[in-house]
Structure formats: C-alpha cells, structure tokens
Design a protein around this motif. Structure first.
Motif, PDB file in Angstrom:
ATOM      1  N   ASP A 279       0.997  -1.064   0.005  1.00 50.38           N
ATOM      2  CA  ASP A 279      -0.026  -0.042  -0.137  1.00 50.38           C
ATOM      3  C   ASP A 279       0.939   1.275   0.045  1.00 50.38           C
ATOM      4  O   ASP A 279       1.602   1.597   0.939  1.00 50.38           O
ATOM      5  CB  ASP A 279      -0.850  -0.041   1.241  1.00 50.38           C
ATOM      6  CG  ASP A 279      -2.058   0.991   1.362  1.00 50.38           C
ATOM      7  OD1 ASP A 279      -1.910   1.908   0.645  1.00 50.38           O
ATOM      8  OD2 ASP A 279      -2.779   1.218   2.013  1.00 50.38           O
ATOM      9  N   ALA A 280       0.714   1.906  -1.042  1.00 47.26           N
ATOM     10  CA  ALA A 280       1.787   3.195  -1.274  1.00 47.26           C
ATOM     11  C   ALA A 280       1.258   4.067  -2.504  1.00 47.26           C
ATOM     12  O   ALA A 280       0.275   3.795  -3.004  1.00 47.26           O
ATOM     13  CB  ALA A 280       2.937   2.659  -1.511  1.00 47.26           C
ATOM     14  N   ASP A 281       1.753   5.226  -2.413  1.00 46.50           N
ATOM     15  CA  ASP A 281       1.346   6.065  -3.442  1.00 46.50           C
ATOM     16  C   ASP A 281       2.321   5.819  -4.983  1.00 46.50           C
ATOM     17  O   ASP A 281       3.516   5.047  -4.747  1.00 46.50           O
ATOM     18  CB  ASP A 281       1.497   7.655  -3.375  1.00 46.50           C
ATOM     19  CG  ASP A 281       2.879   8.117  -2.677  1.00 46.50           C
ATOM     20  OD1 ASP A 281       3.841   7.433  -3.127  1.00 46.50           O
ATOM     21  OD2 ASP A 281       2.976   9.205  -1.984  1.00 46.50           O
ATOM     22  N   SER A 282       1.918   6.308  -5.819  1.00 41.37           N
ATOM     23  CA  SER A 282       2.899   5.850  -7.019  1.00 41.37           C
ATOM     24  C   SER A 282       4.284   6.346  -6.823  1.00 41.37           C
ATOM     25  O   SER A 282       5.248   5.604  -7.205  1.00 41.37           O
ATOM     26  CB  SER A 282       2.291   6.539  -8.245  1.00 41.37           C
ATOM     27  OG  SER A 282       3.075   6.409  -9.408  1.00 41.37           O
ATOM     28  N   PRO A 283       4.453   7.648  -6.457  1.00 36.25           N
ATOM     29  CA  PRO A 283       6.059   8.121  -6.443  1.00 36.25           C
ATOM     30  C   PRO A 283       6.783   7.154  -5.273  1.00 36.25           C
ATOM     31  O   PRO A 283       8.104   6.556  -5.746  1.00 36.25           O
ATOM     32  CB  PRO A 283       5.886   9.360  -5.992  1.00 36.25           C
ATOM     33  CG  PRO A 283       4.694   9.953  -6.247  1.00 36.25           C
ATOM     34  CD  PRO A 283       3.680   8.688  -6.355  1.00 36.25           C
ATOM     35  N   THR A 284       6.321   6.757  -4.433  1.00 38.19           N
ATOM     36  CA  THR A 284       7.079   5.895  -3.199  1.00 38.19           C
ATOM     37  C   THR A 284       7.250   4.273  -4.162  1.00 38.19           C
ATOM     38  O   THR A 284       8.474   3.950  -4.072  1.00 38.19           O
ATOM     39  CB  THR A 284       6.181   5.463  -2.090  1.00 38.19           C
ATOM     40  OG1 THR A 284       6.028   6.912  -1.486  1.00 38.19           O
ATOM     41  CG2 THR A 284       6.852   4.784  -1.227  1.00 38.19           C
ATOM     42  N   LEU A 285       6.393   3.791  -4.675  1.00 33.58           N
ATOM     43  CA  LEU A 285       6.426   2.571  -5.006  1.00 33.58           C
ATOM     44  C   LEU A 285       7.584   2.574  -6.365  1.00 33.58           C
ATOM     45  O   LEU A 285       8.264   1.812  -6.459  1.00 33.58           O
ATOM     46  CB  LEU A 285       5.288   1.727  -5.378  1.00 33.58           C
ATOM     47  CG  LEU A 285       5.234   0.536  -6.022  1.00 33.58           C
ATOM     48  CD1 LEU A 285       5.965  -0.416  -4.822  1.00 33.58           C
ATOM     49  CD2 LEU A 285       4.020  -0.345  -6.561  1.00 33.58           C
ATOM     50  N   ARG A 286       7.573   3.868  -7.156  1.00 39.80           N
ATOM     51  CA  ARG A 286       8.402   3.813  -8.128  1.00 39.80           C
ATOM     52  C   ARG A 286      10.044   4.034  -7.676  1.00 39.80           C
ATOM     53  O   ARG A 286      10.861   3.359  -8.101  1.00 39.80           O
ATOM     54  CB  ARG A 286       8.083   5.202  -8.803  1.00 39.80           C
ATOM     55  CG  ARG A 286       9.054   5.269  -9.782  1.00 39.80           C
ATOM     56  CD  ARG A 286       8.794   6.766 -10.658  1.00 39.80           C
ATOM     57  NE  ARG A 286       9.718   7.066 -11.980  1.00 39.80           N
ATOM     58  CZ  ARG A 286       9.671   8.196 -12.474  1.00 39.80           C
ATOM     59  NH1 ARG A 286       9.060   9.172 -12.010  1.00 39.80           N
ATOM     60  NH2 ARG A 286      10.558   8.340 -13.259  1.00 39.80           N
ATOM     61  N   SER A 287       9.873   4.868  -6.457  1.00 40.86           N
ATOM     62  CA  SER A 287      11.312   4.846  -5.915  1.00 40.86           C
ATOM     63  C   SER A 287      11.712   3.636  -5.302  1.00 40.86           C
ATOM     64  O   SER A 287      13.142   3.263  -5.375  1.00 40.86           O
ATOM     65  CB  SER A 287      11.169   5.795  -4.637  1.00 40.86           C
ATOM     66  OG  SER A 287      10.597   5.492  -3.475  1.00 40.86           O
ATOM     67  N   VAL A 288      11.130   2.822  -4.922  1.00 38.87           N
ATOM     68  CA  VAL A 288      11.555   1.402  -4.407  1.00 38.87           C
ATOM     69  C   VAL A 288      11.716   0.455  -5.472  1.00 38.87           C
ATOM     70  O   VAL A 288      12.920  -0.208  -5.420  1.00 38.87           O
ATOM     71  CB  VAL A 288      10.427   0.967  -3.444  1.00 38.87           C
ATOM     72  CG1 VAL A 288      10.782  -0.870  -3.052  1.00 38.87           C
ATOM     73  CG2 VAL A 288      10.297   1.502  -2.090  1.00 38.87           C
ATOM     74  N   VAL A 289      10.924   0.457  -6.692  1.00 40.14           N
ATOM     75  CA  VAL A 289      11.172  -0.390  -7.785  1.00 40.14           C
ATOM     76  C   VAL A 289      12.234   0.071  -8.497  1.00 40.14           C
ATOM     77  O   VAL A 289      13.101  -0.873  -9.032  1.00 40.14           O
ATOM     78  CB  VAL A 289       9.754  -0.895  -8.338  1.00 40.14           C
ATOM     79  CG1 VAL A 289      10.141  -1.597  -9.619  1.00 40.14           C
ATOM     80  CG2 VAL A 289       8.798  -1.363  -7.360  1.00 40.14           C
TER      81      VAL A 289
END
Length: 242
Positions: free
Chosen positions: A173-183
């Motif tokens: 569960d995250a927003d798009s910028p956060t998940l993008r930063s992780v992936v």
C-alpha cells in the motif's frame, strides 16, 4: 477526424498512425488499458493535459471505435470511458513501446511529473525480468489509495490487472512515487516501510523478492542532453537540486 494526420502511404504503420499518432492519444489509451475510468480519473492521470484536449481526444477515439462510454449501474450511476475490443488490442503495442522507451535515458526527456498509477503498473509489465524471477511464486495486491491491482508472478510470468487480489501473499500500500522509488529508484523497501511511506501486510520476504523482479533497463543509447537536463545536473553536482 479534425486535423487528421495522413501520410499518403498505404503501409499499415502509416494507417495506424493516422488514427493514433496525434499527441496525447496513446497516453489516453494507456490510462484505460487496465479498465474503465471516469473523466475526472483520466484527467488526474494526465495532469499536463488540458481537460478540453482530453474531451476532444475522447470524442475522436469514440468516433473511430477505439473507446466507448457507458453508464455504470446502481449504486454508482456514473459514466465511464473504456476501450472497445479493437482498442484493447493496443495493449500489446503499448507494452512494446514502453519496453523500448524505457531504455531511453531520462535525462534525454526531463520532466517534473511523476508516473500515473496506470503508467507505473504498465512500467512493471514492460520491465519484468523472468530470469530474475526464476521459480518465484507470489500473489500480491497493490493499493494506491482506493485503486487496487492484483498482480501475480508464477512460472516465470507476470500478470497484473485492476481489482482486488484473491488471498494475496502480500499487500503493498503506497502512492505511485513511493513505489516507483522502491522499484526503480534504488530506495530500499525497508526504508519506505520504516518511514511509513509504504505499508506492507503479509510476507516481507516475498515483497522484497517481488520488487527486485523489475530492474531498471540499461540505456540503449546516449542522447544529447537538453539545456534543462544539463542545468539540473549542474545544480545536483553543486548540491542545489532539491
């Protein structure tokens, strides 16, 4: 179509571009690849596109039979846009373009905008690496506020679509910028969880294995940097980039 693009060329590519080659058209289709959306949701996914232009593109896409509008039944009673069967065939085209485009360095086309949710999910499709996944088997639910996607890696394949997951091994569960930063940005999953930017339910080990299956592509070419990109790099080197 008003201002319809023509090439005076009978090639199938030219004929396709005559219908979908207009600016913004493929991005509108991108936002509908995973299912129907309201106009406001489409506009939210394309913040740099004016609502007038969006309305025009939607009318054109309906006229040529790639998009249709329908009314959802009770209790929603709202109108949504969705791809027709012919429009849905463009998904494989978008995946191929996305896979090719992901190898173009970001510095060649700098932008202050982030990926929309649908663009991020499509980026997962285009960057999935079956060799890294190996024999990994995991069922995941991706949550972006009220938006849900069910994703699964099995038998060296990645499948994802809009909707809740059935008995997921992990929920991210995250927003798009956060998940993008992780992936794609090198941020650790542990750091995102520790700061509260990402909420994780289920197996943290499987989540860690999952996010590693989408490596950032190696650039295929070197393009001249635009003045804006050069300015941003210089600011970063001098500690001025915020």
């Amino acid at each position: 179509m008003k201002g319809e693009r023509t090439y005076d060329d009978p090639c199938g590519i030219a004929r396709a571009l005559g219908l979908i080659g207009e600016r913004w058209t493929l991005l509108v289709i991108r936002e509908l690849v995973f299912g129907p959306k309201r106009f406001t949701d489409l506009s939210r996914g394309l913040p740099a596109m004016s609502q007038n232009v969006l309305s025009q593109r939607l009318r054109e896409l309906q006229r040529i039979g790639l998009v249709r509008q329908r009314k959802l039944g009770p209790p929603a009673s709202i109108r949504v846009y969705e791809l027709t069967e012919l429009g849905a065939e463009l998904k494989s085209v978008l995946v191929a373009i996305g896979r090719w485009g992901s190898r173009i360095p970001l510095d060649a086309a700098p932008t202050a905008s982030d990926l929309s949710v649908d663009a991020l999910v499509l980026a997962l499709v285009t960057t999935f690496d079956a060799a890294i996944a190996g024999d990994l088997a995991v069922r995941c639910e991706l949550r972006f506020d009220d938006d849900r996607f069910h994703a699964e890696i099995a038998d060296g394949r990645f499948a994802v679509d809009r909707g809740d997951a059935s008995r997921p091994d992990v929920i991210i569960d995250a927003d798009s910028p956060t998940l993008r930063s992780v992936v794609f940005g090198g941020r650790s999953l542990e750091d995102a969880v520790a700061t509260g930017d990402l909420r994780l339910n289920g197996s943290a080990e499987l989540a860690g294995l999952l996010v590693r299956c989408f490596p950032r592509p190696t650039p295929a070419l070197t393009l001249p940097r635009t003045p804006l990109a050069a300015d941003r790099k210089e600011k970063k080197e001098h500690g001025l980039d915020t």
